[in-house]
Enzyme design. Structure first.
Site, short mmCIF file in Angstrom:
data_model
loop_
_atom_site.label_atom_id
_atom_site.label_comp_id
_atom_site.label_asym_id
_atom_site.label_seq_id
_atom_site.Cartn_x
_atom_site.Cartn_y
_atom_site.Cartn_z
CG ASP A 189 107.09 -35.06 -21.95
OD1 ASP A 189 107.60 -34.16 -22.65
OD2 ASP A 189 105.94 -34.98 -21.47
CE LYS B 108 113.97 -39.01 -9.85
NZ LYS B 108 114.63 -39.84 -8.82
CB SER C 171 110.85 -41.04 -11.96
OG SER C 171 109.53 -40.55 -12.10
#
Length: 333
Positions: free
Chosen positions: A196, A220, A191
């Site tokens: 951030d 992830k 993703s």
């Protein structure tokens, strides 16, 4: 003479028909690459599996955790039962090789590539829906408020299906499985937004105090780093917001970049079909090159010509030599 010509034409026609049938059915005897698709019953994984299954260059195997998922995949793709393997990779013990040197199903043997499409999926809280609906009468009276404030809706993960377990522990297991089996190339669908720490996706699963099972992008990214250090060839995709339009091949242009630069775009979504096509392109166009990149789709303006295919787009990007920098991002990511 005419009889000989007729027999020759018949033989040639029969051979063409046989070859066409083999191409259509992907029969034994045809050289094809065996590819395992994990999370094959999911919304993106099922598209990847379906495209591979229809492509004579590949021999696709869908890996799912349960019989319910297998039935779901069959209903979505109309595949055969023998094209699916039901097994929970997280329960495989690779450390006890002496006791069980082959902990995975034999149907997975011979795979050259693996496409990982697993991801933790949050469920909407029914309580938050009720609370949001109760606010509708008051919200309607205020001209500055919408009837339903979607930020009031809360999401949570099912027990045992938290991002840490699915997107980190589970994906590490799949990468370990790939290494044990001798898989050469792993394609990982991840993703965008991983740099951030305060991305709103990381807040899903947490309470108002920031406690709970969230941080999906952090987990992830940790799995991505694990893959990068595995020694396997890898292609890591960071899609923007996933959408499900009927078809985007003629209306969307694929844009690839690195290190969340595309997060600055006002629109940063991409069709699941385009993500799946990029996965296929990674299997055919990578040429042994490992890469990690972000991807979105851009709506074409009226009058713009047709766009490049996923293969052409990826091939051009690979020539640039760019890839995501995993030294970037806050500590702990």
């Amino acid at each position: 003479m005419m009889r000989s010509i007729a027999l020759l034409l018949f033989a040639l026609t029969s051979q063409v028909q046989v070859e066409a049938f083999q191409m259509q059915m992907n029969m034994p005897g045809m050289v094809s690459k065996k590819v395992i698709v994990t999370g094959a019953a999911g919304r993106t994984g099922s598209i990847v599996f379906s495209l591979l299954n229809k492509d004579p260059r590949f021999d696709a195997v869908g890996l799912v955790r349960s019989e319910a998922s297998a039935k779901k995949l069959i209903a979505k793709t109309y595949c055969n039962l023998e094209e699916i393997v039901v097994s929970d990779v997280t329960q495989m013990e690779f450390e006890k090789e002496a006791e069980n040197p082959h902990p995975w199903p034999y149907a997975l043997d011979g795979a050259e590539a693996m496409v990982i499409c697993t991801s933790a999926v949050p469920q909407i809280s029914k309580v938050s829906i009720i609370k949001a609906m109760l606010k509708i009468p008051m919200n309607i009276l205020s001209p500055k408020k919408k009837a339903i404030n979607f930020r009031d809706l809360q999401f949570k993960y099912k027990p045992g299906q938290y991002p840490e377990m699915v997107d980190y522990v589970g994906q590490k297991k799949q990468i370990d499985l790939a290494k044990k089996m001798g898989v050469k190339h792993v394609v990982l669908v991840s993703s965008m937004g991983g740099l951030d720490k305060n991305n709103f996706l990381n807040q899903i699963g947490k309470d108002k105090n920031g406690e709970g099972h969230g941080d999906i992008l952090i987990w992830k990214r940790k799995a991505e780093r694990y893959l990068c250090l595995s020694g396997l060839q890898y292609t890591i995709l960071h899609p923007g917001g996933l959408i499900d339009p009927p078809s985007t091949s003629k209306t969307m242009e694929l844009i690839l970049d690195v290190d969340d630069k595309l997060m600055q775009n006002e629109k940063k979504s991409i069709a699941r079909t385009d993500v799946a096509n990029l996965c296929i392109a990674a299997l055919t166009e990578s040429g042994g090159q490992s890469v990690s990149f972000d991807c979105i789709g851009r709506q074409l303006d009226e009058g713009e010509e047709s766009v490049s295919s996923a293969e052409e787009t990826l091939k051009a990007f690979l020539k640039e030599g760019k890839t995501c920098d995993y030294a970037l991002g806050p500590k702990g990511m």
